[in-house]
Design a protein around this motif. Structure first.
Motif, PDB file in Angstrom:
ATOM      1  N   TYR A   1      48.827  88.905  33.211  1.00  0.00           N
ATOM      2  CA  TYR A   1      47.971  87.741  33.458  1.00  0.00           C
ATOM      3  C   TYR A   1      48.802  86.590  34.015  1.00  0.00           C
ATOM      4  N   ASP A   2      49.947  86.343  33.383  1.00  0.00           N
ATOM      5  CA  ASP A   2      50.815  85.250  33.853  1.00  0.00           C
ATOM      6  C   ASP A   2      51.372  85.553  35.238  1.00  0.00           C
ATOM      7  N   LEU A   3      51.811  86.787  35.454  1.00  0.00           N
ATOM      8  CA  LEU A   3      52.354  87.147  36.767  1.00  0.00           C
ATOM      9  C   LEU A   3      51.292  86.978  37.859  1.00  0.00           C
ATOM     10  N   THR A   4      50.086  87.431  37.580  1.00  0.00           N
ATOM     11  CA  THR A   4      48.996  87.274  38.553  1.00  0.00           C
ATOM     12  C   THR A   4      48.766  85.803  38.874  1.00  0.00           C
ATOM     13  N   GLY A   5      48.769  84.976  37.847  1.00  0.00           N
ATOM     14  CA  GLY A   5      48.553  83.544  38.044  1.00  0.00           C
ATOM     15  C   GLY A   5      49.637  82.908  38.890  1.00  0.00           C
ATOM     16  N   TYR A   6      50.890  83.254  38.601  1.00  0.00           N
ATOM     17  CA  TYR A   6      52.001  82.669  39.369  1.00  0.00           C
ATOM     18  C   TYR A   6      51.986  83.153  40.824  1.00  0.00           C
ATOM     19  N   LEU A   7      51.638  84.413  41.024  1.00  0.00           N
ATOM     20  CA  LEU A   7      51.590  84.944  42.381  1.00  0.00           C
ATOM     21  C   LEU A   7      50.532  84.224  43.219  1.00  0.00           C
ATOM     22  N   LEU A   8      49.333  84.093  42.662  1.00  0.00           N
ATOM     23  CA  LEU A   8      48.255  83.446  43.420  1.00  0.00           C
ATOM     24  C   LEU A   8      48.495  81.955  43.570  1.00  0.00           C
ATOM     25  N   SER A   9      48.989  81.327  42.507  1.00  0.00           N
ATOM     26  CA  SER A   9      49.266  79.887  42.570  1.00  0.00           C
ATOM     27  C   SER A   9      50.333  79.587  43.607  1.00  0.00           C
ATOM     28  N   GLY A  10      51.366  80.416  43.641  1.00  0.00           N
ATOM     29  CA  GLY A  10      52.426  80.207  44.631  1.00  0.00           C
ATOM     30  C   GLY A  10      51.956  80.487  46.037  1.00  0.00           C
ATOM     31  N   MET A  11      51.143  81.522  46.186  1.00  0.00           N
ATOM     32  CA  MET A  11      50.672  81.892  47.518  1.00  0.00           C
ATOM     33  C   MET A  11      49.844  80.774  48.149  1.00  0.00           C
ATOM     34  N   ILE A  12      48.975  80.143  47.355  1.00  0.00           N
ATOM     35  CA  ILE A  12      48.147  79.067  47.907  1.00  0.00           C
ATOM     36  C   ILE A  12      48.807  77.711  47.722  1.00  0.00           C
ATOM     37  N   GLY A  13      50.058  77.738  47.217  1.00  0.00           N
ATOM     38  CA  GLY A  13      50.772  76.488  46.970  1.00  0.00           C
ATOM     39  C   GLY A  13      52.020  76.356  47.811  1.00  0.00           C
ATOM     40  N   GLU A  14      53.173  76.551  47.170  1.00  0.00           N
ATOM     41  CA  GLU A  14      54.435  76.216  47.825  1.00  0.00           C
ATOM     42  C   GLU A  14      55.242  77.405  48.315  1.00  0.00           C
ATOM     43  N   PHE A  15      54.722  78.629  48.175  1.00  0.00           N
ATOM     44  CA  PHE A  15      55.484  79.770  48.681  1.00  0.00           C
ATOM     45  C   PHE A  15      55.647  79.664  50.199  1.00  0.00           C
ATOM     46  N   PRO A  16      56.808  80.060  50.730  1.00  0.00           N
ATOM     47  CA  PRO A  16      56.958  80.121  52.191  1.00  0.00           C
ATOM     48  C   PRO A  16      55.987  81.131  52.784  1.00  0.00           C
ATOM     49  N   GLU A  17      55.623  80.912  54.037  1.00  0.00           N
ATOM     50  CA  GLU A  17      54.658  81.792  54.690  1.00  0.00           C
ATOM     51  C   GLU A  17      55.159  83.230  54.714  1.00  0.00           C
ATOM     52  N   ASP A  18      56.476  83.411  54.898  1.00  0.00           N
ATOM     53  CA  ASP A  18      57.033  84.767  54.981  1.00  0.00           C
ATOM     54  C   ASP A  18      56.981  85.508  53.654  1.00  0.00           C
ATOM     55  N   ALA A  19      56.700  84.786  52.571  1.00  0.00           N
ATOM     56  CA  ALA A  19      56.675  85.426  51.249  1.00  0.00           C
ATOM     57  C   ALA A  19      55.339  86.113  50.976  1.00  0.00           C
ATOM     58  N   ILE A  20      54.322  85.834  51.770  1.00  0.00           N
ATOM     59  CA  ILE A  20      52.981  86.352  51.490  1.00  0.00           C
ATOM     60  C   ILE A  20      52.959  87.875  51.507  1.00  0.00           C
ATOM     61  N   ALA A  21      53.732  88.475  52.401  1.00  0.00           N
ATOM     62  CA  ALA A  21      53.749  89.940  52.474  1.00  0.00           C
ATOM     63  C   ALA A  21      54.201  90.546  51.149  1.00  0.00           C
ATOM     64  N   ASN A  22      55.203  89.940  50.514  1.00  0.00           N
ATOM     65  CA  ASN A  22      55.658  90.432  49.214  1.00  0.00           C
ATOM     66  C   ASN A  22      54.585  90.258  48.147  1.00  0.00           C
ATOM     67  N   VAL A  23      53.902  89.121  48.185  1.00  0.00           N
ATOM     68  CA  VAL A  23      52.826  88.885  47.220  1.00  0.00           C
ATOM     69  C   VAL A  23      51.767  89.965  47.363  1.00  0.00           C
ATOM     70  N   VAL A  24      51.377  90.269  48.587  1.00  0.00           N
ATOM     71  CA  VAL A  24      50.355  91.288  48.831  1.00  0.00           C
ATOM     72  C   VAL A  24      50.806  92.646  48.300  1.00  0.00           C
ATOM     73  N   SER A  25      52.073  92.990  48.544  1.00  0.00           N
ATOM     74  CA  SER A  25      52.587  94.290  48.080  1.00  0.00           C
ATOM     75  C   SER A  25      52.530  94.396  46.561  1.00  0.00           C
ATOM     76  N   ILE A  26      53.023  93.355  45.890  1.00  0.00           N
ATOM     77  CA  ILE A  26      53.026  93.378  44.419  1.00  0.00           C
ATOM     78  C   ILE A  26      51.602  93.434  43.894  1.00  0.00           C
ATOM     79  N   PHE A  27      50.724  92.606  44.486  1.00  0.00           N
ATOM     80  CA  PHE A  27      49.349  92.528  44.013  1.00  0.00           C
ATOM     81  C   PHE A  27      48.620  93.861  44.207  1.00  0.00           C
ATOM     82  N   ARG A  28      48.882  94.506  45.324  1.00  0.00           N
ATOM     83  CA  ARG A  28      48.206  95.779  45.597  1.00  0.00           C
ATOM     84  C   ARG A  28      48.616  96.838  44.585  1.00  0.00           C
ATOM     85  N   VAL A  29      49.907  96.924  44.301  1.00  0.00           N
ATOM     86  CA  VAL A  29      50.394  97.926  43.343  1.00  0.00           C
ATOM     87  C   VAL A  29      49.867  97.626  41.947  1.00  0.00           C
ATOM     88  N   MET A  30      49.874  96.342  41.559  1.00  0.00           N
ATOM     89  CA  MET A  30      49.361  95.988  40.231  1.00  0.00           C
ATOM     90  C   MET A  30      47.876  96.334  40.112  1.00  0.00           C
TER      91      MET A  30
END
Length: 928
Positions: free
Chosen positions: A829-858
């Protein structure tokens, strides 16, 4: 009325001196209000209300512009023409100002015109509504000026390329002739004011920049003639220059516009006499310089092909280059560069251009000269002048391309010899230093086979006056000419002697230049300097202590370059000689009961010098020379004792660990016997101090030696380090916010990455891993790109570990998979929250691909858990970054993907969510 009062109340917050929280709340409320459908009506009321305060009216106009850009879909298609009429009525109301409101309303009308095909000819409508009444002509001109800018730059308007390609030409290209006609009428209308004429030119410039005004049409209008006449009117001078520069730029396709150029260029050349009449008016001189340089750069092919016809333009630009105001001079440099690029490709250069570049070179060297009293420059002025000198240095290289480098060097050489001929009492250091700087700037262009100019310069240097600025410039010439010196080693001894005297100078900048010269000489001529190494060693032991550390470090770097060119056994002996001096210093400080601050600083400097040598030499390979066989253990004993005593000092710990880092690379497998001890000392050091460089080295040890699975002592040390460091990291995070300890987080994550990859049997220890996973989540909360990327890499390595694959087998894999699944179910739950919060917040644009990969596997592995986590996670995300519509859509899309077991849709759903969120964020960044 309730909405009106709410807006007024929020805006009043900005009038006083409120606290930051109140400002943020008011700003957020106003931005949320701008999103609402009710804002259309409310802002119309505010605009038309005579009692509304000016800030409210401006906010209303800005809101109309924003909503036309983002929210036009809130207005039914049958009501959009009524919206147009509302905006035009507001422009009628505010036709006398304020200008800020007129601008916002014009931008709104322009954006609406682009999106409203039913409005057949917006330009004609604006002519009929505003263009025929002198009182409203300024509004019409403002609209015309902003229309091409808005259409070509506002990429946030939601149109497809096809829709834009169909609509924009109808608004611009089809109206270009009409716009030219009406502007021509205005410019010569009876009683027209310079204010209107300036706005006419501003409008014309906007359409030129957009590429909508054919030059051939423009030169046949009164606008063209008046642009030159306007140069005599102070209020119109700058905008007239702008228009003429844009006209020239629009004719850069020479062959297509040759007939226009034949009209334009003579008129520009005729302005050359203005450089004399307006010489004392810097702003007008700047304008002429811009125009001449633009014309020269644009028509350079004509100038090169027929210099006899166009030489007045070249000489005009030469006069501009010679101007005394050094803010104006650089405007000409792109012209000289581009022409030099063309001339440099020719077998022969026309005499006229040879003379032009010879004059330019003399002018530039004159500009390089420091003022007679350098103290008259303020600190900022001095910095600006030094920066400008380097820009001029590039122009000297252009001269080399045209005249040949040896010719330019010889000319600079002649300037010095002529100055020296005046006698020591009649020559200033500025006269010598400027051509020296020129020689240095041109050094990158010299031919290493030159046997005339460079030898003369190097022979001249020892004879120059000993003024610090002259010596500084001379030493930097040597630093720049070291590749040539390498080809002519007979000059090395003389240059080394001159460099040595530079170290003896009392001026710190001269010392620094000597260090730089020695470094590059040793780097480029290292194979010739092997026999000089004992001299350099003696120099360090006798004179080196007088140097400041930066200069001493450069000497060690120079020495390291020489050592790197030696045969391995001899290189090892030489490195050991210099390293032992430093280690003896460190050992001596360690054994003193109470070393002084100065002694500790000497030890720190020595470690920096040793680091520098390691960095240059890097490694002797896997098979170390016999001289180095026992060095690793001996050195580690000294470092271990040093850290034991001084390891709580941040700076000393940092210095020591940096040397250890290079030592790991240098010694390689020879460092394996001490690796367990190093790992233990690093973990103990971090546990005692929290200094992150200790765990940085811990990660390097795992990366280099972790594969040694049979080394029980080392594996035990790594396990102990992992446990102790993690316990300390968790402890620190319990009392400090992640943003306050980015260095600790970064080095901790960097230590975990090789652990999960190389020693998973240690990393997935069920007693340690859960707390490590939770501590690592902190890496997703900091605004630091390197940490975010490293942390995402870590969670990818965990979530996508091979032990979780369906075909994984073996007891260990089963144990690790069980640990991972248990921890993810607990903390997902916490990991999901941090991933989405960072993606729509301060994560660099190039980091989105990693977020998608982690989210898809989870989502694939924990489908039902994800559906349980997601509603709560989405609810916590701020609506400012993630609109409710985007959240709802994401939840629907992801639920469908899970229910259909179509996990490819997970990527689509999260990217859609991110795109909708980014659009909301960009809208807020535009501001109120």
């Amino acid at each position: 009325m309730a909405d009106v009062q709410a807006v007024l109340s929020a805006l009043r917050v900005f009038n006083g001196a409120p606290d930051k929280t109140s400002l943020e709340e008011a700003n957020t409320w106003l931005q949320d209000f701008q999103h609402s459908p009710e804002a259309w009506t409310t802002c119309n009321v505010l605009l038309l209300s005579p009692d509304a305060p000016p800030p409210a009216k401006l906010f209303a106009a800005q809101t109309f512009r924003t909503k036309v850009t983002y929210d036009l879909d809130q207005v039914n298609s049958e009501n959009r023409m009524a919206l147009r009429d509302t905006l035009l009525a507001a422009l009628q109301t505010y036709h006398t100002g304020p200008r800020t409101i007129i601008v916002q309303l014009c931008l709104a009308v322009a954006g609406l015109a682009l999106q409203l095909p039913a409005w057949e000819n917006p330009v004609q409508t604006m002519i009929e509504t505003f263009g025929k009444n002198p009182a409203t002509v300024p509004v019409f001109l403002q609209f015309l000026t902003l229309l091409p800018e808005e259409l070509n730059t506002n990429t946030r308007i939601p149109l497809t390329d096809e829709e834009y390609g169909e609509r924009a030409p109808k608004l611009l290209t089809r109206n270009a002739h009409k716009v030219l006609d009406i502007l021509s009428m205005y410019i010569q209308a009876q009683g027209v004011t310079t204010v209107i004429q300036r706005e006419v030119f501003g409008c014309l410039r906007s359409w030129l920049v957009a590429g909508e005004v054919p030059p051939v049409d423009l030169v046949n209008t009164p606008l063209f003639t008046f642009a030159f006449e306007a140069l005599d009117i102070d209020e119109l001078f700058d905008i007239a220059i702008d228009v003429l520069c844009e006209l020239v730029n629009e004719t850069q396709e020479i062959q297509d516009n040759i007939h226009v150029i034949q009209v334009v260029l003579p008129r520009i050349i005729d302005l050359k006499s203005r450089l004399v009449t307006d010489h004392d008016d810097a702003e007008k001189f700047r304008g002429y310089t811009r125009l001449f340089s633009q014309a020269g750069e644009t028509y350079r092919t004509l100038l090169v092909e027929d210099p006899d016809m166009y030489y007045p333009l070249v000489t005009a630009i030469g006069e501009c280059s010679a101007y005394h105001d050094l803010d104006i001079v650089p405007i000409t440099f792109p012209f000289w560069m581009r022409v030099a690029q063309m001339l440099g490709k020719k077998a022969t250069v026309p005499p006229f251009f040879q003379d032009a570049y010879k004059t330019l070179m003399s002018v530039v060297i004159g500009h390089l000269r420091f003022p007679a009293d350098i103290s008259t420059l303020t600190g900022q002025e001095a910095d600006n002048f030094r920066s400008f000198r380097h820009v001029m240095g590039d122009t000297l290289k252009d001269c080399c391309a045209v005249l040949r480098t040896d010719t330019c060097l010889h000319a600079a050489y002649q300037l010095i010899t002529t100055a020296l001929a005046k006698g020591p009492n009649n020559v200033t250091w500025q006269e010598i230093e400027a051509p020296l700087f020129a020689m240095r700037s041109m050094g990158a262009e010299i031919d290493n086979g030159d046997k005339v100019a460079v030898p003369k310069i190097l022979d001249l240097i020892p004879q120059l006056p000993s003024h610090p600025r002259v010596r500084y410039a001379s030493l930097l010439i040597i630093a720049r000419y070291t590749e040539w010196i390498n080809e002519h080693p007979e000059y090395i001894h003389t240059q080394l002697q001159y460099i040595s005297t530079g170290f003896e100078d009392t001026d710190a900048e001269v010392n620094a230049a000597a260090g730089q010269a020695l470094k590059y000489l040793c780097q480029d001529s290292k194979q010739h300097l092997v026999d000089f190494l004992p001299t350099l060693h003696t120099f360090l032991k006798t004179t080196g202590f007088k140097l400041i550390q930066d200069d001493r470090r450069q000497v060690y770097e120079a020495i390291a370059h020489v050592i790197s060119a030696m045969p391995m056994e001899r290189a090892a002996e030489s490195l050991r000689t210099f390293a032992l001096d430093i280690l003896a210093l460190v050992h001596g400080v360690t054994t003193k009961p109470n070393p002084t601050k100065e002694e500790l600083e000497q030890a720190s400097n020595g470690l920096e010098n040793l680091e520098t040598m390691f960095y240059v030499i890097r490694s002797f390979g896997e098979e170390l020379p016999s001289t180095c066989q026992n060095s690793c253990g001996e050195a580690w004993t000294i470092f271990d004792n040093f850290l034991l005593k001084f390891g709580t000092n941040y700076d000393l710990a940092e210095r020591a660990t940096r040397v250890i880092r290079h030592g790991i690379t240098f010694f390689g497998n020879a460092g394996l016997p001490v690796a367990p001890s190093v790992a233990a000392r690093m973990s103990q050091g971090f546990d005692a101090t929290g200094i992150p460089s200790y765990i940085w080295i811990g990660g390097k040890i795992v990366a280099r030696y972790g594969d040694e699975k049979q080394n029980v002592e080392l594996q035990t040390a790594i396990r102990g380090m992992y446990e102790l460091v993690s316990k300390k990291a968790v402890s620190i995070l319990s009392v400090k916010a992640p943003g306050d300890i980015p260095d600790v987080l970064q080095d901790y994550i960097q230590m975990l990455l090789p652990l999960v990859d190389i020693t998973p049997n240690i990393f997935f220890d069920q007693n340690i891993f859960p707390s490590v996973f939770r501590a690592s989540l902190a890496g997703l909360t900091v605004v630091h790109s390197d940490i975010v990327f490293a942390t995402l890499d870590l969670f990818r390595a965990i979530i996508m570990h091979e032990c979780l694959r369906p075909d994984a087998s073996g007891t260990e894999h089963t144990q690790w998979a069980t640990v991972i699944r248990g921890v993810v179910r607990e903390q997902g739950y916490d990991l999901t929250g941090y991933l989405l919060s960072g993606m729509i917040g301060e994560f660099p644009e190039d980091a989105i691909a990693n977020v998608v990969s982690i989210f898809r596997v989870m989502t694939t592995m924990f489908s039902q858990e994800m559906l349980q986590w997601l509603p709560g996670v989405l609810q916590q995300l701020p609506s400012a970054s993630a609109p409710n519509q985007a959240k709802s859509q994401f939840l629907v899309d992801l639920t469908a993907a899970v229910n259909e077991r179509n996990y490819d849709r997970v990527k689509y759903s999260i990217l859609t969510f991110n795109r909708m969120s980014r659009k909301a964020r960009e809208r807020r960044r535009v501001g109120l």
